[in-house]
Scaffold this motif. Structure first.
Motif: not given
Length: 219
Positions: A49-50, A72-74, A77-82, A114-115
Motif C-alpha cells: 500500500i502507498e 520512485t526507484r527506491r 526496490a523496496q517493493f521487490l525486497k519485501t 514490478g509484477i
C-alpha cells in the motif's frame, strides 16, 4: 458479493501464491481480505500500500499491508525486497494491484513493471488472476462481482496482463446478463430502500395478508 460460479479459484495450490487483480475501487483490498478468509484461510496474507495511505490508516498494518513509495526507484526496490521475502515462505498469499492506480474496468490493462520483476525473482510462486468490478443491479447498494482465472506458474512466460484481461472480459459478459443462477453469493447485505420504509411496507403487507420481500426484484 458474488463469485462467478464458472470461475472459482483453484484448489489452494502448493507454494507461495500471488493473487493479482485489476484496481477498480478503494474497496479492493478489503474484498481481498474476505477472499483470503473464504478460500486461502491457511495462508498469511500481505499486500503493498502507498506509504502515505498506510500512515493515514495505520490499522491496515495489522492486517498485513506493508508500505511502499510509489513512483520512485527506491520504492520499486523496496517493493521487490519485501515481496520477495514474503514469497520465500510457502504458506503465504500476496495480493497485488499491478495497475498501481485506480482504473475503470473498461480501460485497457497496463501493468507497472514490478509484477514481472517479481515473477523472475520468485520462480516457485503461483500467480492467480482475479477480475473484480462493482455494478448496480436492482438494489440500492452495488454488487461486488468476482471471477478467478487459471493459476499460472511464475516461470510460464505468459503475459499476466493478457490473462487478467481475458478473465475481466468473461466477468463483464456475465455481469451484463444479470442471471443470479450464474453466481455464488459470498456475502449478502440488507435489501430494500431503508429500514423505516421497509418496516412500513412489511406491516402493510402483513395487514393485507401478503408475503413481504424487501428485494426490489420481488416487486
Amino acid at each position: 458479493m458474488r463469485l462467478l460460479a464458472a470461475a472459482p479459484p483453484p484448489n489452494d495450490p502448493p507454494g507461495p501464491l500471488v493473487v493479482f487483480l485489476n484496481h477498480a475501487a478503494w474497496w479492493d483490498p478489503l474484498v481481498c481480505l474476505l477472499l483470503r478468509r473464504e478460500f486461502f484461510r491457511g495462508r498469511a496474507a500481505y499486500a503493498p500500500i502507498e506509504a502515505a495511505a498506510l500512515a493515514r490508516y495505520r490499522f491496515l498494518g495489522k492486517l498485513g499491508f506493508f508500505a511502499v513509495e510509489t513512483g520512485t526507484r527506491r520504492g520499486a526496490a523496496q517493493f521487490l525486497k519485501t515481496s520477495g521475502a514474503i514469497l520465500e515462505e510457502e504458506k503465504t498469499a500476496l495480493f497485488l494491484t499491478p495497475q498501481a492506480k485506480f482504473a475503470d474496468v473498461r480501460a485497457p490493462l497496463v501493468f507497472a513493471p514490478g509484477i514481472d520483476h517479481l515473477a523472475a525473482r520468485a520462480p516457485d510462486a503461483v500467480f492467480l488472476p482475479l477480475a473484480i468490478e462493482y455494478s448496480f443491479w436492482e438494489e440500492r447498494k452495488p454488487e461486488v462481482l468476482l471471477a478467478f482465472g487459471e493459476a499460472l506458474p511464475a516461470s510460464g512466460g505468459e503475459s499476466l496482463a493478457a490473462r487478467l484481461a481475458d478473465v475481466q472480459a468473461a466477468l463483464a459478459e456475465a455481469a451484463a446478463r444479470r442471471q443470479p443462477n450464474e453466481w455464488k453469493v459470498l456475502r449478502r447485505s440488507r435489501s430494500g430502500v431503508n429500514l423505516p420504509y421497509d418496516l412500513w411496507r412489511g406491516l402493510r403487507a402483513r395487514l393485507r395478508g401478503e408475503a413481504f420481500r424487501a428485494d426490489h426484484g420481488q416487486l
